[in-house]
Write a protein that holds these residues in place. Structure first.
Motif, PDB file in Angstrom:
ATOM      1  N   PHE A   1       2.925   0.819  -7.160  1.00  0.00           N
ATOM      2  CA  PHE A   1       1.649   0.787  -6.447  1.00  0.00           C
ATOM      3  C   PHE A   1       0.511   1.382  -7.272  1.00  0.00           C
ATOM      4  CE2 PHE A   1       4.225   0.045  -2.612  1.00  0.00           C
ATOM      5  CZ  PHE A   1       3.470  -0.981  -2.048  1.00  0.00           C
ATOM      6  N   LEU A   2       0.764   2.485  -7.982  1.00  0.00           N
ATOM      7  CA  LEU A   2      -0.349   3.082  -8.730  1.00  0.00           C
ATOM      8  C   LEU A   2      -0.750   2.225  -9.930  1.00  0.00           C
ATOM      9  CD1 LEU A   2       0.313   4.903 -11.579  1.00  0.00           C
ATOM     10  CD2 LEU A   2       1.680   6.169  -9.927  1.00  0.00           C
TER      11      LEU A   2
ATOM     12  N   SER B   1      -6.366   3.318  -3.132  1.00  0.00           N
ATOM     13  CA  SER B   1      -4.957   3.038  -3.436  1.00  0.00           C
ATOM     14  C   SER B   1      -4.458   3.855  -4.624  1.00  0.00           C
ATOM     15  CB  SER B   1      -4.771   1.544  -3.724  1.00  0.00           C
ATOM     16  OG  SER B   1      -5.134   0.764  -2.608  1.00  0.00           O
ATOM     17  N   THR B   2      -5.245   3.908  -5.696  1.00  0.00           N
ATOM     18  CA  THR B   2      -4.795   4.637  -6.889  1.00  0.00           C
ATOM     19  C   THR B   2      -4.680   6.135  -6.619  1.00  0.00           C
ATOM     20  OG1 THR B   2      -7.107   4.648  -7.671  1.00  0.00           O
ATOM     21  CG2 THR B   2      -5.638   2.992  -8.601  1.00  0.00           C
TER      22      THR B   2
ATOM     23  N   GLN C   1       6.287   4.298  -6.089  1.00  0.00           N
ATOM     24  CA  GLN C   1       5.023   4.943  -6.450  1.00  0.00           C
ATOM     25  C   GLN C   1       4.472   4.369  -7.749  1.00  0.00           C
ATOM     26  OE1 GLN C   1       4.856   8.879  -8.269  1.00  0.00           O
ATOM     27  NE2 GLN C   1       3.421   9.544  -6.672  1.00  0.00           N
TER      28      GLN C   1
ATOM     29  N   SER D   1      -1.845   7.019  -4.123  1.00  0.00           N
ATOM     30  CA  SER D   1      -0.510   6.838  -4.699  1.00  0.00           C
ATOM     31  C   SER D   1      -0.021   8.104  -5.398  1.00  0.00           C
ATOM     32  CB  SER D   1      -0.517   5.678  -5.703  1.00  0.00           C
ATOM     33  OG  SER D   1      -0.806   4.463  -5.085  1.00  0.00           O
TER      34      SER D   1
END
Length: 312
Positions: free
Chosen positions: A105-106, A74-75, A102, A78
């Motif tokens: 989420f990050l 995920s990181t 963005q 992103s």
């Protein structure tokens, strides 16, 4: 209606510059970026597949590794795909909504990542200090609940960041000197008062990194105390070996983020491209190294990965 007029850039396009000062080298910089991302993605997807497929790995420790792989994917996802679009195709445009999405989420994935590391420290503490009660205390259902708590914490902590920024007035300057929509990089574009944004970002960083590191340190303090009470050197080594992978992951995860946090806020004398490169290391290095660390240090996982690799 008045607050809407204060934010003329709500529906406008922002510009992500990539790494200012190194524009001529963007194509060359993209090579390690794409290589690290692809290897990390392959490693983490492999971990997800093997742990999900193998019933024998449906245990708390491996479920935590599964969750760690999810946060790593995920990181990095992103940030890296958009950064590569900037480096390869000069696609620097991003909408305000896309930028705030963005950012959410990050940062949420980063907070979740930290929560998983804390849970892993608790897992190692129980395995060494209270092994007889390990299976009754740390069940799969409890791991799932702890994961859910970590996710809720991440959402509640990070959601105010884009919400606060969405209320800020953004004037003529819509250029972000970064590869991604970092919270402070976007906040500095505002022509309004960003004191609340600065303070909230600082408090969240201190609460998440500080509190989580304190819990991890407490767990390892108790582990060391328990290990020192064991008379057998062989038992010492065995107990400490169970923590090696987790300690390595902690170092790879927190070191880049701490360097980035310190240089971003207190390193005014450091050139901007150093800030940006340090910030990107957090999204590249842990997802790359974590599957390798657990693959090498965890025999059962290593054997299962080897089994599926041989079948291909």
């Amino acid at each position: 209606m008045a607050s809407f007029n204060l934010t003329p850039s709500d529906h406008s396009t922002l510009i992500l510059m990539g790494i200012p000062g190194l524009e001529a080298a963007h194509v060359w910089i993209s090579i390690p970026f794409s290589m690290f991302y692809d290897i990390g993605l392959l490693g983490n997807v492999t971990v997800l597949y093997v742990v999900g497929k193998e019933q024998t790995l449906h245990k708390p420790m491996y479920l935590l590794i599964y969750m760690l792989a999810l946060t790593d994917i995920s990181t990095s996802t992103s940030v890296v795909p958009k950064a590569l679009c900037i480096f390869w195709f000069n696609l620097k445009d991003i909408t305000m909504g896309g930028c705030l999405t963005q950012m959410f989420f990050l940062h949420a994935a980063s907070v979740m990542h930290s929560a998983v590391l804390v849970t892993m420290a608790f897992d190692r503490y129980l395995a060494i200090c209270n092994p007889l009660r390990y299976d009754t205390i740390l069940t799969n259902a409890r791991i799932a609940k702890l994961g859910l708590v970590g996710l809720i914490r991440a959402v509640l902590f990070i959601l105010p960041m884009p919400l606060l920024l969405s209320r800020q007035p953004f004037c003529a300057n819509r250029i972000i000197p970064h590869t991604h929509c970092d919270h402070m990089a976007v906040a500095k574009m505002s022509c309004g008062d960003i004191t609340a944004n600065r303070m909230y970002g600082l408090v969240i960083a201190l609460v998440v990194i500080g509190f989580d590191l304190m819990l991890i340190a407490l767990s390892y303090g108790l582990i060391i105390r328990a290990v020192l009470r064991i008379s057998s050197k062989k038992a010492h080594q065995k107990a400490l070996n169970t923590c090696t992978a987790h300690i390595c992951v902690i170092l790879t995860s927190y070191t880049p983020s701490l360097f980035s946090f310190v240089t971003h806020r207190f390193g005014q004398g450091i050139t901007p491209h150093i800030h940006i490169i340090l910030a990107n290391l957090y999204f590249l290095i842990p997802p790359l190294l974590n599957p390798i660390i657990y693959g090498v240090k965890t025999k059962e996982l290593c054997d299962r990965v080897g089994k599926y690799t041989c079948k291909m």
